[in-house]
Design an enzyme around this catalytic site. Structure first.
Site, mmCIF file in Angstrom:
data_model
loop_
_atom_site.group_PDB
_atom_site.id
_atom_site.type_symbol
_atom_site.label_atom_id
_atom_site.label_comp_id
_atom_site.label_asym_id
_atom_site.label_seq_id
_atom_site.Cartn_x
_atom_site.Cartn_y
_atom_site.Cartn_z
ATOM 1 N N ASP A 43 0.810 -1.224 0.000
ATOM 2 C CA ASP A 43 0.000 0.000 0.000
ATOM 3 C C ASP A 43 0.840 1.268 0.000
ATOM 4 O O ASP A 43 0.459 2.268 -0.596
ATOM 5 C CB ASP A 43 -1.032 0.008 1.129
ATOM 6 N N ALA A 130 -2.374 -7.652 17.020
ATOM 7 C CA ALA A 130 -2.612 -8.850 16.226
ATOM 8 C C ALA A 130 -2.534 -8.588 14.729
ATOM 9 O O ALA A 130 -2.837 -9.471 13.931
ATOM 10 C CB ALA A 130 -3.979 -9.443 16.574
ATOM 11 N N GLY A 131 -2.148 -7.374 14.343
ATOM 12 C CA GLY A 131 -2.090 -7.053 12.928
ATOM 13 C C GLY A 131 -3.453 -6.909 12.297
ATOM 14 O O GLY A 131 -3.612 -7.086 11.085
ATOM 15 N N LEU A 132 -4.465 -6.573 13.105
ATOM 16 C CA LEU A 132 -5.843 -6.469 12.619
ATOM 17 C C LEU A 132 -6.349 -5.032 12.653
ATOM 18 O O LEU A 132 -7.546 -4.780 12.596
ATOM 19 C CB LEU A 132 -6.758 -7.389 13.432
ATOM 20 N N SER A 135 -5.706 0.152 15.814
ATOM 21 C CA SER A 135 -5.475 1.603 15.862
ATOM 22 C C SER A 135 -6.279 2.320 14.779
ATOM 23 O O SER A 135 -6.861 3.383 15.022
ATOM 24 C CB SER A 135 -3.984 1.920 15.717
ATOM 25 N N GLU A 167 -2.263 9.200 11.864
ATOM 26 C CA GLU A 167 -1.301 8.175 12.292
ATOM 27 C C GLU A 167 0.106 8.481 11.787
ATOM 28 O O GLU A 167 1.084 8.294 12.508
ATOM 29 C CB GLU A 167 -1.748 6.791 11.826
ATOM 30 N N ASP A 179 -5.353 0.346 5.943
ATOM 31 C CA ASP A 179 -6.075 0.041 7.175
ATOM 32 C C ASP A 179 -7.247 0.986 7.393
ATOM 33 O O ASP A 179 -8.362 0.566 7.706
ATOM 34 C CB ASP A 179 -5.121 0.111 8.367
#
Length: 393
Positions: A43, A130-132, A135, A167, A179
């Site tokens: 990305d 958890a990489g999900l 944030s 972010e 994300d």
């Protein structure tokens, strides 16, 4: 936080808001976590990604304030209410969880939107670390609530860009746009094909159950310190590769031209840069292959591409770890169609594509492999393509 099941019940968050701030909130909003099916570290290279929203959400009860005060509270983190002055918000000055929603307020104001404060109470069922994208869920739910309360008229993609800005600039994490866009724009029953260069998107039907399939998320519950700074280092390496090849971003390197590009890089670039470029270009190709298979109603054929993607992340990008590799190996050995790590790596989660009838067998195999290796038991749950950010009440 990571052990709670998905919920859209707003009664508790409303009651907590009243207890904190002495009045009912103006409303309650939700934004989901996400899991990325394919397209990792692409990305920020202008490439393609294919995430889907999870039923796990961040909930925000919010009221508008007009006195320049921002009050933030999380049900999931000890520490009480954080009070800030919106006029004093500045990048890289807050290292706590509050930087994520505060950064959104800063980004909105920096963009010229008249946000004059808010009372915010947050709670989340998105697993952290958890990489999900826990944030991004916090950022997007805050952005949507303020957009509604201040009648800013921003679209979901515009809110995603502002959340990414928060972010990147305020928190200091150089993430790409995937994300936040997934949290803001995904739709139920679909994966989101996002072109991160021009931000065009397409909702790709993703009804695995109709084909007797299931996508599992395996949260390894580990996050290795090696991951600290590694994301930024790989981003820098990809940018160096693009410069060496004379392109704006690695998105501009065609898959068919990859052998020549790698030969050019091998003569002058660092060996790591060569590997990074190979991963990004091949993973962009895998995204397009997966979408073609989904469009052809052949989701079973996606499995080998997931495993191929994991191999690339493990060997070329070198962002995997023993626990993630063990998920992939044990799941595939038990009959899964394919598996790969997802997210930034060095821990976090993997996705496993399996026949629905084999899901329990695959899960038990992964759990047994972790027990035999002496690892903490992972958390395994189905990835159900869910709705993006929305107002709940």
């Amino acid at each position: 936080m990571s052990d709670r099941t998905p919920s859209t019940d707003t009664a508790h968050v409303t009651e907590a808001f009243v207890a904190l701030y002495g009045a009912r909130p103006d409303g309650v909003w939700a934004a989901p976590g996400r899991v990325n099916l394919i397209g990792e570290y692409t990305d920020f290279n202008g490439g393609f990604v294919l995430p889907l929203a999870l039923p796990h959400t961040a909930l925000a009860a919010v009221s508008r304030r007009d006195d320049g005060v921002l009050r933030l509270h999380s049900a999931d983190i000890d520490g009480g209410v954080v009070q800030l002055a919106v006029d004093d918000l500045a990048p890289l000055t807050n290292t706590s969880w509050a930087a994520y929603p505060a950064g959104v307020v800063w980004a909105l104001r920096e963009a010229g939107h008249p946000v004059t404060g808010a009372d915010i109470h947050l709670t989340s069922t998105v697993p952290t670390g958890a990489g999900l994208s826990s944030s991004a869920a916090l950022e997007v739910v805050t952005a949507l609530a303020l957009n509604d309360l201040y009648e800013l008229g921003l679209t979901a993609p515009q809110l995603a860009v502002l959340a990414q800005r928060a972010e990147n600039a305020f928190v200091g994490v150089p993430c790409g746009i995937m994300d936040q866009t997934a949290a803001a724009c995904c739709t139920e029953g679909h994966a989101l094909h996002l072109d991160t260069r021009d931000l065009t998107q397409r909702q790709v039907p993703f009804d695995l159950a109709a084909h007797g399939l299931q996508l599992l998320v395996v949260d390894t519950r580990v996050k290795h310190a090696l991951g600290d700074g590694a994301y930024a280092e790989r981003r820098t390496g990809c940018e160096a590769g693009a410069r060496a090849l004379g392109v704006t971003a690695l998105r501009d390197v065609a898959y068919d031209a990859l052998p020549d590009a790698l030969e050019t890089l091998a003569a002058s670039a660092d060996e790591a840069v060569v590997r990074y470029v190979r991963h990004v270009v091949t993973d962009n190709q895998r995204v397009e292959q997966v979408i073609a298979l989904l469009d052809a109603s052949d989701p079973r054929a996606v499995g080998p591409l997931l495993t191929e993607g994991h191999t690339s992340l493990r060997d070329d990008l070198r962002v995997s770890c023993a626990e993630l590799d063990l998920v992939v190996e044990s799941a595939n050995a038990a009959g899964a169609l394919g598996a790969r790590m997802t997210g930034g790596g060095f821990g976090g989660s993997a996705v496993v594509l399996t026949e629905s009838a084999m899901a329990d067998t695959v899960t038990k195999s992964v759990l047994a492999a972790f027990a035999a290796a002496g690892h903490t038991a992972p958390r395994v749950f189905p990835a159900i393509p869910s709705r993006g950010a929305h107002r709940v009440s």
